[in-house]
Design a protein around this motif. Structure first.
Motif, mmCIF file in Angstrom:
data_model
loop_
_atom_site.group_PDB
_atom_site.id
_atom_site.type_symbol
_atom_site.label_atom_id
_atom_site.label_comp_id
_atom_site.label_asym_id
_atom_site.label_seq_id
_atom_site.Cartn_x
_atom_site.Cartn_y
_atom_site.Cartn_z
ATOM 1 N N LEU A 87 0.843 -1.188 0.000
ATOM 2 C CA LEU A 87 0.000 0.000 0.000
ATOM 3 C C LEU A 87 0.888 1.251 0.000
ATOM 4 O O LEU A 87 2.015 1.224 0.486
ATOM 5 N N VAL A 88 0.356 2.331 -0.533
ATOM 6 C CA VAL A 88 1.142 3.560 -0.692
ATOM 7 C C VAL A 88 1.123 4.381 0.598
ATOM 8 O O VAL A 88 0.054 4.609 1.187
ATOM 9 N N ILE A 89 2.303 4.808 1.007
ATOM 10 C CA ILE A 89 2.428 5.745 2.129
ATOM 11 C C ILE A 89 2.467 7.155 1.542
ATOM 12 O O ILE A 89 3.360 7.468 0.746
ATOM 13 N N PRO A 90 1.528 8.030 1.900
ATOM 14 C CA PRO A 90 1.519 9.378 1.330
ATOM 15 C C PRO A 90 2.535 10.282 2.039
ATOM 16 O O PRO A 90 2.999 9.957 3.143
ATOM 17 N N PRO A 91 2.874 11.418 1.437
ATOM 18 C CA PRO A 91 3.693 12.394 2.165
ATOM 19 C C PRO A 91 2.949 12.808 3.435
ATOM 20 O O PRO A 91 1.741 13.027 3.411
ATOM 21 N N HIS A 92 3.670 12.909 4.526
ATOM 22 C CA HIS A 92 3.044 13.364 5.765
ATOM 23 C C HIS A 92 4.117 13.803 6.747
ATOM 24 O O HIS A 92 5.286 13.434 6.620
ATOM 25 N N ARG A 93 3.697 14.585 7.709
ATOM 26 C CA ARG A 93 4.624 15.061 8.730
ATOM 27 C C ARG A 93 3.853 15.363 10.012
ATOM 28 O O ARG A 93 2.639 15.565 9.990
ATOM 29 N N PHE A 94 4.564 15.395 11.121
ATOM 30 C CA PHE A 94 4.000 15.843 12.386
ATOM 31 C C PHE A 94 4.269 17.339 12.502
ATOM 32 O O PHE A 94 5.423 17.772 12.450
ATOM 33 N N ILE A 95 3.205 18.141 12.675
ATOM 34 C CA ILE A 95 3.402 19.573 12.883
ATOM 35 C C ILE A 95 3.296 19.907 14.370
ATOM 36 O O ILE A 95 3.747 20.966 14.791
ATOM 37 N N GLN A 96 2.710 18.995 15.143
ATOM 38 C CA GLN A 96 2.753 18.991 16.598
ATOM 39 C C GLN A 96 2.687 17.537 17.019
ATOM 40 O O GLN A 96 2.495 16.646 16.192
ATOM 41 N N ASP A 97 2.837 17.276 18.308
ATOM 42 C CA ASP A 97 2.815 15.886 18.765
ATOM 43 C C ASP A 97 1.548 15.156 18.347
ATOM 44 O O ASP A 97 1.581 13.982 17.986
ATOM 45 N N MET A 98 0.420 15.848 18.374
ATOM 46 C CA MET A 98 -0.865 15.212 18.088
ATOM 47 C C MET A 98 -1.518 15.738 16.821
ATOM 48 O O MET A 98 -2.720 15.602 16.632
ATOM 49 N N LEU A 99 -0.760 16.360 15.947
ATOM 50 C CA LEU A 99 -1.278 16.853 14.669
ATOM 51 C C LEU A 99 -0.423 16.322 13.538
ATOM 52 O O LEU A 99 0.795 16.563 13.489
ATOM 53 N N ILE A 100 -1.066 15.603 12.613
ATOM 54 C CA ILE A 100 -0.384 15.087 11.418
ATOM 55 C C ILE A 100 -0.917 15.841 10.211
ATOM 56 O O ILE A 100 -2.127 16.015 10.054
ATOM 57 N N GLU A 101 -0.020 16.273 9.359
ATOM 58 C CA GLU A 101 -0.409 16.925 8.109
ATOM 59 C C GLU A 101 -0.138 15.965 6.960
ATOM 60 O O GLU A 101 1.013 15.642 6.667
ATOM 61 N N VAL A 102 -1.203 15.496 6.336
ATOM 62 C CA VAL A 102 -1.101 14.575 5.204
ATOM 63 C C VAL A 102 -0.963 15.383 3.925
ATOM 64 O O VAL A 102 -1.755 16.299 3.673
ATOM 65 N N GLY A 103 0.039 15.063 3.121
ATOM 66 C CA GLY A 103 0.242 15.752 1.866
ATOM 67 C C GLY A 103 1.474 16.634 1.830
ATOM 68 O O GLY A 103 1.786 17.232 0.795
ATOM 69 N N VAL A 104 2.206 16.687 2.939
ATOM 70 C CA VAL A 104 3.412 17.528 3.028
ATOM 71 C C VAL A 104 4.534 16.695 3.649
ATOM 72 O O VAL A 104 4.338 16.032 4.682
ATOM 73 N N ASP A 105 5.701 16.733 3.028
ATOM 74 C CA ASP A 105 6.866 16.032 3.579
ATOM 75 C C ASP A 105 7.467 16.801 4.757
ATOM 76 O O ASP A 105 7.326 18.025 4.828
ATOM 77 N N PRO A 106 8.139 16.106 5.659
ATOM 78 C CA PRO A 106 8.829 16.814 6.739
ATOM 79 C C PRO A 106 9.929 17.720 6.180
ATOM 80 O O PRO A 106 10.489 17.452 5.113
ATOM 81 N N GLU A 107 10.243 18.773 6.902
ATOM 82 C CA GLU A 107 11.321 19.662 6.467
ATOM 83 C C GLU A 107 12.639 18.900 6.463
ATOM 84 O O GLU A 107 12.946 18.146 7.377
ATOM 85 N N GLY A 108 13.395 19.122 5.404
ATOM 86 C CA GLY A 108 14.697 18.464 5.292
ATOM 87 C C GLY A 108 14.658 17.034 4.806
ATOM 88 O O GLY A 108 15.684 16.369 4.750
ATOM 89 N N SER A 109 13.469 16.559 4.434
ATOM 90 C CA SER A 109 13.381 15.171 3.965
ATOM 91 C C SER A 109 13.839 15.055 2.523
ATOM 92 O O SER A 109 13.846 16.026 1.784
#
Length: 205
Positions: free
Chosen positions: A183-205
């Motif tokens: 299955l495909v893993i989409p771009p995603h990152r944690f913007i806070q401990d309990m907030l995930i942003e789907v569709g954006v890579d982490p900074e520096g990735s």
């Protein structure tokens, strides 16, 4: 025969010029109004723009073993909070031998930062597009171990009811099923401990 002169003082000539100028002006305005919807049709609609926008998800209420579904780019995305037992089951040698691509060698199925044993940024949280890589059905979440309908080798994961494809709790496909890839893993990152942003890579990735 009545022949009009080209004298600027000729009233008929002045009238003709005024009519020609007015007609040309109206034609230009009409052309402009006709062009506006034509050019606007090239622009993406607000709905289309929002469909491609990142999705911010609050996971503070997600208990261990639970999964929630969000939508990103028109597709369902699962966020699963895995328990320590789920994580340990995925790494047992006998389990790994039943998988087609346990090491995530097909690099198009996940970003580089998710090409690890858990296919995730944080081991506890799986973020995965809920679309079977066979023909695009949505699998079902089957976290239980060895249910009668899936057999004694089932360690928990996702089962596609359309054609029987199976995936583990990291979205890795089993051998001998129609689905060709994980299955495909989409771009995603944690913007806070309990907030995930789907569709954006982490900074520096």
């Amino acid at each position: 025969m009545n022949i009009e002169t080209l004298s600027p003082d000729n009233p008929h000539q002045r009238k003709r010029r005024m009519l020609l100028t007015a007609t040309a002006g109206m034609a230009g305005i009409g052309g402009l109004f006709a062009a506006v919807p034509f050019v606007a049709s090239w622009m993406p609609s607000q709905r289309a723009q929002s469909a491609g926008a990142p999705e911010i998800v609050d996971i503070s209420g997600l208990e261990p073993g639970q999964q929630l579904t969000v939508k990103w780019r028109g597709r369902p995305v699962w966020i699963l909070r895995r328990t320590p037992d789920m994580l340990s089951r995925m790494q047992v040698g006998t389990h790994l031998t039943r998988l087609r691509d346990p090491g995530s060698q097909v690099t198009t199925q996940q970003p580089a930062y998710a090409r690890n044993a858990n296919r995730s940024l944080a081991p506890e949280y799986l973020v995965v597009i809920a679309v079977c890589t066979h023909l695009g059905c949505v699998p079902t979440f089957r976290p239980g171990v060895a249910p009668p309908d899936l057999g004694p080798d089932w360690d928990g994961g996702y089962f596609c009811p359309c054609h029987g494809s199976r995936f583990d709790l990291a979205g890795r496909v089993y051998q001998g099923v129609p689905a060709p890839t994980n299955l495909v893993i989409p771009p995603h990152r944690f913007i806070q401990d309990m907030l995930i942003e789907v569709g954006v890579d982490p900074e520096g990735s």
